[in-house]
Write a protein that holds these residues in place. Structure first.
Motif, PDB file in Angstrom:
ATOM      1  N   ALA A  81       0.831  -1.197   0.000  1.00  0.00           N
ATOM      2  CA  ALA A  81       0.000   0.000   0.000  1.00  0.00           C
ATOM      3  C   ALA A  81       0.865   1.247   0.000  1.00  0.00           C
ATOM      4  O   ALA A  81       1.945   1.265   0.591  1.00  0.00           O
ATOM      5  N   VAL A  82       0.361   2.297  -0.673  1.00  0.00           N
ATOM      6  CA  VAL A  82       1.030   3.592  -0.700  1.00  0.00           C
ATOM      7  C   VAL A  82       0.006   4.697  -0.497  1.00  0.00           C
ATOM      8  O   VAL A  82      -1.170   4.539  -0.840  1.00  0.00           O
ATOM      9  N   ASN A  83       0.458   5.795   0.052  1.00  0.00           N
ATOM     10  CA  ASN A  83      -0.375   6.972   0.241  1.00  0.00           C
ATOM     11  C   ASN A  83      -0.316   7.837  -1.014  1.00  0.00           C
ATOM     12  O   ASN A  83       0.755   8.039  -1.581  1.00  0.00           O
ATOM     13  N   VAL A  84      -1.471   8.351  -1.449  1.00  0.00           N
ATOM     14  CA  VAL A  84      -1.513   9.264  -2.588  1.00  0.00           C
ATOM     15  C   VAL A  84      -1.296  10.679  -2.057  1.00  0.00           C
ATOM     16  O   VAL A  84      -2.147  11.236  -1.356  1.00  0.00           O
ATOM     17  N   ASP A  85      -0.135  11.233  -2.363  1.00  0.00           N
ATOM     18  CA  ASP A  85       0.279  12.532  -1.872  1.00  0.00           C
ATOM     19  C   ASP A  85      -0.660  13.634  -2.344  1.00  0.00           C
ATOM     20  O   ASP A  85      -0.931  13.763  -3.536  1.00  0.00           O
ATOM     21  N   GLY A  86      -1.163  14.416  -1.399  1.00  0.00           N
ATOM     22  CA  GLY A  86      -2.039  15.537  -1.740  1.00  0.00           C
ATOM     23  C   GLY A  86      -3.501  15.169  -1.878  1.00  0.00           C
ATOM     24  O   GLY A  86      -4.365  16.044  -1.941  1.00  0.00           O
ATOM     25  N   GLY A  87      -3.796  13.894  -1.965  1.00  0.00           N
ATOM     26  CA  GLY A  87      -5.165  13.405  -1.967  1.00  0.00           C
ATOM     27  C   GLY A  87      -6.051  13.921  -3.085  1.00  0.00           C
ATOM     28  O   GLY A  87      -5.599  14.300  -4.165  1.00  0.00           O
ATOM     29  N   MET A  88      -7.341  13.925  -2.783  1.00  0.00           N
ATOM     30  CA  MET A  88      -8.345  14.317  -3.780  1.00  0.00           C
ATOM     31  C   MET A  88      -8.275  15.798  -4.126  1.00  0.00           C
ATOM     32  O   MET A  88      -8.710  16.190  -5.203  1.00  0.00           O
ATOM     33  N   GLN A  89      -7.688  16.607  -3.252  1.00  0.00           N
ATOM     34  CA  GLN A  89      -7.518  18.019  -3.594  1.00  0.00           C
ATOM     35  C   GLN A  89      -6.590  18.146  -4.802  1.00  0.00           C
ATOM     36  O   GLN A  89      -6.877  18.906  -5.730  1.00  0.00           O
ATOM     37  N   VAL A  90      -5.497  17.409  -4.806  1.00  0.00           N
ATOM     38  CA  VAL A  90      -4.580  17.442  -5.945  1.00  0.00           C
ATOM     39  C   VAL A  90      -5.223  16.743  -7.137  1.00  0.00           C
ATOM     40  O   VAL A  90      -5.100  17.210  -8.277  1.00  0.00           O
ATOM     41  N   TRP A  91      -5.910  15.643  -6.903  1.00  0.00           N
ATOM     42  CA  TRP A  91      -6.611  14.912  -7.969  1.00  0.00           C
ATOM     43  C   TRP A  91      -7.471  15.879  -8.779  1.00  0.00           C
ATOM     44  O   TRP A  91      -7.390  15.932 -10.004  1.00  0.00           O
ATOM     45  N   GLU A  92      -8.290  16.645  -8.080  1.00  0.00           N
ATOM     46  CA  GLU A  92      -9.180  17.605  -8.744  1.00  0.00           C
ATOM     47  C   GLU A  92      -8.379  18.742  -9.383  1.00  0.00           C
ATOM     48  O   GLU A  92      -8.672  19.153 -10.512  1.00  0.00           O
ATOM     49  N   ALA A  93      -7.362  19.243  -8.689  1.00  0.00           N
ATOM     50  CA  ALA A  93      -6.575  20.382  -9.178  1.00  0.00           C
ATOM     51  C   ALA A  93      -5.852  20.077 -10.492  1.00  0.00           C
ATOM     52  O   ALA A  93      -5.680  20.974 -11.318  1.00  0.00           O
ATOM     53  N   VAL A  94      -5.435  18.833 -10.692  1.00  0.00           N
ATOM     54  CA  VAL A  94      -4.728  18.496 -11.930  1.00  0.00           C
ATOM     55  C   VAL A  94      -5.689  18.077 -13.043  1.00  0.00           C
ATOM     56  O   VAL A  94      -5.250  17.691 -14.120  1.00  0.00           O
TER      57      VAL A  94
END
Length: 109
Positions: A81-94
């Motif tokens: 398992a790995v953590n997605v850096d920045g989460g859904m805030q970054v997901w949406e921002a990109v």
């Protein structure tokens, strides 16, 4: 804790969203498995039934804090398992797609 950036995720990567129900309902990544952090230990079996046997679990939340905690727990259980850096805030921002349960465009709260 191993992390991965949103830009490094590929279509088809297994994504576990650990945000709470209201956050999920407002918008989430299409195809993600949703198990809120507050219910995670009790619902752990849902992950083992859905995650690829030999694949990585990418754990995401709003900004990366809760998902890091869940990712640590999973690693302790022997899960890749790995953590997605920045989460859904970054997901949406990109500009990655955010949807509601009915497939219409969503937002991150």
């Amino acid at each position: 804790m191993p992390t991965v950036g949103v830009a490094d995720l590929k279509d088809g990567d297994f994504l576990l969203d650990v945000r709470e129900d209201e956050e999920w309902k407002a918008g989430h990544a299409e195809g993600a498995l949703h198990i809120p952090m507050s219910e995670f230990v009790a619902r752990y079996g849902e992950l083992t039934g859905a995650a690829p046997q030999d694949g990585r679990v990418h754990v995401i939340c709003r900004s990366g804090g809760r998902s890091a905690q869940v990712a640590v727990y999973l690693v302790q259980q022997g899960v890749d398992a790995v953590n997605v850096d920045g989460g859904m805030q970054v997901w949406e921002a990109v500009g990655r797609r955010v949807v509601t349960d009915d497939g219409t465009p969503g937002t991150i709260v």
